[in-house]
Design a protein around this motif. Structure first.
Motif, PDB file in Angstrom:
ATOM      1  N   PRO A  38       0.818  -1.218   0.000  1.00 22.23           N
ATOM      2  CA  PRO A  38       0.000   0.000   0.000  1.00 22.23           C
ATOM      3  C   PRO A  38       0.848   1.263   0.000  1.00 22.23           C
ATOM      4  N   ALA A  39       0.276   2.318  -0.554  1.00 22.93           N
ATOM      5  CA  ALA A  39       0.957   3.603  -0.627  1.00 22.93           C
ATOM      6  C   ALA A  39       0.971   4.299   0.731  1.00 22.93           C
ATOM      7  N   ASN A  40       1.770   5.361   0.803  1.00 15.69           N
ATOM      8  CA  ASN A  40       1.846   6.232   1.983  1.00 15.69           C
ATOM      9  C   ASN A  40       2.255   5.486   3.253  1.00 15.69           C
ATOM     10  N   SER A  41       3.017   4.412   3.103  1.00 15.94           N
ATOM     11  CA  SER A  41       3.539   3.632   4.252  1.00 15.94           C
ATOM     12  C   SER A  41       2.421   3.154   5.162  1.00 15.94           C
ATOM     13  N   ASN A  42       1.280   2.779   4.556  1.00 17.62           N
ATOM     14  CA  ASN A  42       0.125   2.369   5.368  1.00 17.62           C
ATOM     15  C   ASN A  42       0.327   0.998   6.002  1.00 17.62           C
ATOM     16  N   ARG A  43       0.983   0.091   5.304  1.00 15.89           N
ATOM     17  CA  ARG A  43       1.148  -1.258   5.846  1.00 15.89           C
ATOM     18  C   ARG A  43       2.444  -1.873   5.339  1.00 15.89           C
ATOM     19  N   ILE A  44       3.082  -2.650   6.195  1.00 20.32           N
ATOM     20  CA  ILE A  44       4.322  -3.333   5.834  1.00 20.32           C
ATOM     21  C   ILE A  44       3.971  -4.717   5.289  1.00 20.32           C
ATOM     22  N   VAL A  45       4.571  -5.073   4.167  1.00 21.95           N
ATOM     23  CA  VAL A  45       4.450  -6.415   3.606  1.00 21.95           C
ATOM     24  C   VAL A  45       5.701  -7.198   3.997  1.00 21.95           C
ATOM     25  N   THR A  46       5.510  -8.367   4.559  1.00 25.01           N
ATOM     26  CA  THR A  46       6.633  -9.162   5.068  1.00 25.01           C
ATOM     27  C   THR A  46       6.779 -10.456   4.280  1.00 25.01           C
ATOM     28  N   GLN A  47       8.001 -10.944   4.234  1.00 24.10           N
ATOM     29  CA  GLN A  47       8.303 -12.238   3.630  1.00 24.10           C
ATOM     30  C   GLN A  47       9.508 -12.829   4.363  1.00 24.10           C
ATOM     31  N   VAL A  48       9.404 -14.078   4.756  1.00 22.81           N
ATOM     32  CA  VAL A  48      10.409 -14.734   5.597  1.00 22.81           C
ATOM     33  C   VAL A  48      11.301 -15.625   4.737  1.00 22.81           C
ATOM     34  N   ILE A  49      12.604 -15.542   5.010  1.00 26.08           N
ATOM     35  CA  ILE A  49      13.600 -16.393   4.358  1.00 26.08           C
ATOM     36  C   ILE A  49      14.350 -17.160   5.447  1.00 26.08           C
ATOM     37  N   GLU A  50      14.420 -18.467   5.316  1.00 28.76           N
ATOM     38  CA  GLU A  50      15.208 -19.301   6.234  1.00 28.76           C
ATOM     39  C   GLU A  50      16.430 -19.814   5.491  1.00 28.76           C
ATOM     40  N   VAL A  51      17.620 -19.535   6.038  1.00 24.24           N
ATOM     41  CA  VAL A  51      18.863 -19.935   5.389  1.00 24.24           C
ATOM     42  C   VAL A  51      19.676 -20.813   6.326  1.00 24.24           C
ATOM     43  N   ASN A  52      20.465 -21.683   5.714  1.00 22.90           N
ATOM     44  CA  ASN A  52      21.350 -22.585   6.453  1.00 22.90           C
ATOM     45  C   ASN A  52      22.699 -22.583   5.745  1.00 22.90           C
ATOM     46  N   ASN A  53      23.701 -21.946   6.375  1.00 26.71           N
ATOM     47  CA  ASN A  53      25.046 -21.849   5.809  1.00 26.71           C
ATOM     48  C   ASN A  53      25.841 -23.083   6.209  1.00 26.71           C
ATOM     49  N   THR A  54      26.059 -23.981   5.237  1.00 24.38           N
ATOM     50  CA  THR A  54      26.734 -25.243   5.539  1.00 24.38           C
ATOM     51  C   THR A  54      28.247 -25.095   5.674  1.00 24.38           C
ATOM     52  N   VAL A  55      28.786 -23.971   5.188  1.00 26.75           N
ATOM     53  CA  VAL A  55      30.240 -23.734   5.286  1.00 26.75           C
ATOM     54  C   VAL A  55      30.425 -22.488   6.131  1.00 26.75           C
ATOM     55  N   SER A  56      30.742 -22.659   7.404  1.00 26.13           N
ATOM     56  CA  SER A  56      30.819 -21.520   8.328  1.00 26.13           C
ATOM     57  C   SER A  56      31.955 -20.560   7.988  1.00 26.13           C
ATOM     58  N   SER A  57      32.982 -21.036   7.278  1.00 23.75           N
ATOM     59  CA  SER A  57      34.107 -20.167   6.953  1.00 23.75           C
ATOM     60  C   SER A  57      33.783 -19.189   5.824  1.00 23.75           C
ATOM     61  N   LYS A  58      32.692 -19.431   5.124  1.00 24.27           N
ATOM     62  CA  LYS A  58      32.313 -18.549   4.018  1.00 24.27           C
ATOM     63  C   LYS A  58      31.144 -17.667   4.437  1.00 24.27           C
ATOM     64  N   PRO A  59      31.136 -16.419   3.994  1.00 24.18           N
ATOM     65  CA  PRO A  59      30.062 -15.501   4.410  1.00 24.18           C
ATOM     66  C   PRO A  59      28.772 -15.769   3.636  1.00 24.18           C
ATOM     67  N   LEU A  60      27.690 -15.343   4.208  1.00 25.06           N
ATOM     68  CA  LEU A  60      26.394 -15.425   3.542  1.00 25.06           C
ATOM     69  C   LEU A  60      26.260 -14.263   2.569  1.00 25.06           C
ATOM     70  N   MET A  61      25.955 -14.563   1.321  1.00 20.68           N
ATOM     71  CA  MET A  61      25.709 -13.547   0.303  1.00 20.68           C
ATOM     72  C   MET A  61      24.365 -13.825  -0.347  1.00 20.68           C
ATOM     73  N   MET A  62      23.742 -12.784  -0.843  1.00 20.98           N
ATOM     74  CA  MET A  62      22.400 -12.950  -1.402  1.00 20.98           C
ATOM     75  C   MET A  62      22.205 -11.947  -2.542  1.00 20.98           C
ATOM     76  N   ARG A  63      21.614 -12.437  -3.598  1.00 26.63           N
ATOM     77  CA  ARG A  63      21.228 -11.591  -4.734  1.00 26.63           C
ATOM     78  C   ARG A  63      19.702 -11.539  -4.766  1.00 26.63           C
ATOM     79  N   VAL A  64      19.133 -10.340  -4.725  1.00 23.17           N
ATOM     80  CA  VAL A  64      17.684 -10.189  -4.652  1.00 23.17           C
ATOM     81  C   VAL A  64      17.176  -9.502  -5.905  1.00 23.17           C
ATOM     82  N   LYS A  65      15.942  -9.853  -6.266  1.00 27.46           N
ATOM     83  CA  LYS A  65      15.258  -9.259  -7.416  1.00 27.46           C
ATOM     84  C   LYS A  65      13.839  -8.897  -6.990  1.00 27.46           C
ATOM     85  N   ILE A  66      13.444  -7.658  -7.211  1.00 29.69           N
ATOM     86  CA  ILE A  66      12.148  -7.147  -6.786  1.00 29.69           C
ATOM     87  C   ILE A  66      11.393  -6.675  -8.023  1.00 29.69           C
TER      88      ILE A  66
END
Length: 504
Positions: A455-483
């Motif tokens: 909604p316009a004018n910041s009337n309501r926040i739309v949420t979406q949940v992502i659950e991640v599991n990093n199997t290699v702790s020595s490597k950082p978490l990176m993410m590419r997003v598309k909206i």
């Protein structure tokens, strides 16, 4: 290439990679382009020798080859070859997919601002880019074009004539950003349209004939009635109309008629603007009219240049994957660092509150319960083992993405990311789609969004949940997003890379 060696051996290796570009196998050419991109900073002159072959790769049917050639071409640009390479980049912009045009426009704008040989070429290039992909350009590019025009007085007539004719020729399918820049210049420098462009004192070889006032007002009227015109477009058009009438002292009747149409508009912005402009025609407000519609001073270019440079760095880094931060032209790294510090203080505050609640439980147990070992409530244990943080991951075009992170200390490889989307504009964002991609060593589960309309004018926040599991702790978490979302009949596609998360 990563091993230290003699310059002769490196030159031989670069020449061999150049020959690979002539191979018909796409895999060989892709590897050659990727390898040349990694060594261009070490020996740019050697890579420049293969510039013609690299530019031919921009016409390859394979999109992956074209993208790699585009990145390499961008790295090869300097003050000596900018005219040729920018011409090729603009040719590629015509056939580039819509989702890639925004990043390409930002890159072209950055190199034009840095290596332009003269102000006229810079303005012509920006206008050409706006006419090709103005719907995908960032608003800062349109602002930069206006700024460059206002700073060079010799270009006022030339640029205004050129924009006037582009808008007149392409009006049925004109790009929105080009329309806005043209309306601003026509209103601000309308007096220059009554003269030929050569009369302004610039000897560029391009001469445009003078335009009549009736033709100028006719074009503004056509823009106001265009189905492509948004509320912002009509606001620009009404302001340009008032400036034309005030400075040329002609066409008051036509201006009043067009403004009167919007006095009863359903848009509050247009209604208020039209009523205020109509009041300026009263005799007692003639002095106020001249002051309100006086010529604007030159706009400072430093803010736009700084934003572009930071955008340029973030875009290059996001493509190579060598830095931390998001590919967001409106959110510099310092701002994100500040948000991380604030979230750290909030995490400490939550921890202190948890400790306080624990002490309160023990105190009540000592008073009201027998001296048995008192077990802490489950929610208190969870609060001690959970760590939280949040940061602004994306902000552009009125859309803000804030990521709230939650991590369990008992399972440090797992993290829950709650994406909060907020719309600060006056128009709803419909058909909202959010996508994310992570490296292969990270397992991700993307839950459905809470709604498909923001909604316009910041009337309501739309949420979406992502659950991640990093199997290699020595490597950082990176993410590419598309909206993706729709604003009216226009589809908006934004991409960004997030290479650093607070809880790692």
């Amino acid at each position: 290439m990563m091993v230290k060696s003699e310059s002769g051996l490196k030159l031989l290796a670069i020449n061999i990679l150049g020959r690979f570009l002539l191979n018909s196998d796409n895999n060989m050419r892709y590897v050659a382009l990727n390898s040349l991109s990694s060594v261009v900073d070490d020996d740019v002159a050697a890579v420049q020798r293969h510039r013609a072959i690299i530019l031919d790769c921009l016409k390859d049917p394979d999109i992956s080859i074209r993208q790699r050639a585009l990145e390499l071409t961008y790295q090869l640009v300097d003050a000596n070859n900018i005219v040729e390479l920018v011409r090729e980049l603009l040719n590629y912009l015509v056939v580039a997919p819509p989702e890639h045009q925004s990043l390409l426009c930002s890159r072209v704008s950055a190199i034009v601002d840095k290596f332009a040989p003269d102000p006229r070429w810079k303005v012509e290039t920006l206008i050409a880019m706006l006419s090709i992909a103005g719907n995908c350009c960032d608003v800062l590019i349109a602002c930069a074009a206006v700024s460059h025009i206002t700073h060079s007085e010799a270009l006022h007539g030339f640029a205004t004539h050129k924009l006037f004719r582009l808008l007149q020729e392409e009006l049925p399918r004109v790009q929105i950003a080009l329309m806005h820049v043209a309306l601003w210049c026509i209103g601000e420098f309308s007096d220059r349209l009554l003269e030929t462009s050569s009369s302004t004192g610039c000897d560029f070889g391009d001469v445009y004939c003078a335009v009549s006032v009736s033709d100028i007002l006719g074009l503004i009227k056509a823009v106001l009635k265009s189905h492509l015109a948004t509320t912002l477009t009509r606001s620009y058009a009404t302001t340009a109309l008032m400036k034309i009438v005030c400075r040329l002292q002609q066409g008051q009747a036509e201006c009043k008629g067009l403004l009167g149409y919007f006095v009863t508009s359903l848009s509050l912005e247009l209604q208020q603007r039209s009523c205020e402009y109509m009041s300026l025609f009263e005799d007692q407000r003639q002095d106020l009219q001249r002051q309100a519609l006086a010529r604007m001073p030159a706009i400072k270019t430093a803010p736009f240049r700084n934003d572009k440079e930071s955008m340029d760095r973030s875009c290059c880094e996001s493509m190579t994957g060598e830095t931390a931060g998001s590919c967001v032209d409106h959110a510099p790294t310092d701002l994100l660092d500040l948000d991380w510090k604030d979230t750290g203080q909030r995490c400490q505050k939550h921890a202190n509150e948890a400790d306080t609640s624990t002490r309160n439980v023990d105190l009540f147990d000592d008073i009201f319960v027998e001296k048995n070992p008192a077990a802490q409530p489950e929610n208190a244990v969870e609060e001690q083992t959970q760590t939280h943080a949040s940061f602004k991951a994306f902000e552009k075009g009125g859309l803000t993405l804030t990521m709230a992170l939650s991590k369990d200390q008992l399972s440090p490889e797992k993290m829950e990311i709650t994406c909060n989307f907020l719309n600060h504009t006056i128009t709803d964002f419909n058909h909202f789609v959010f996508q994310a991609a992570v490296p292969k060593y990270v397992f991700m589960e993307l839950k459905p969004p809470s709604a498909t309309t923001i909604p316009a004018n910041s009337n309501r926040i739309v949420t979406q949940v992502i659950e991640v599991n990093n199997t290699v702790s020595s490597k950082p978490l990176m993410m590419r997003v598309k909206i993706q979302y729709m604003v009216g009949n226009r589809q908006i596609i934004e991409e960004a890379q997030i290479s650093s998360f607070p809880l790692q």
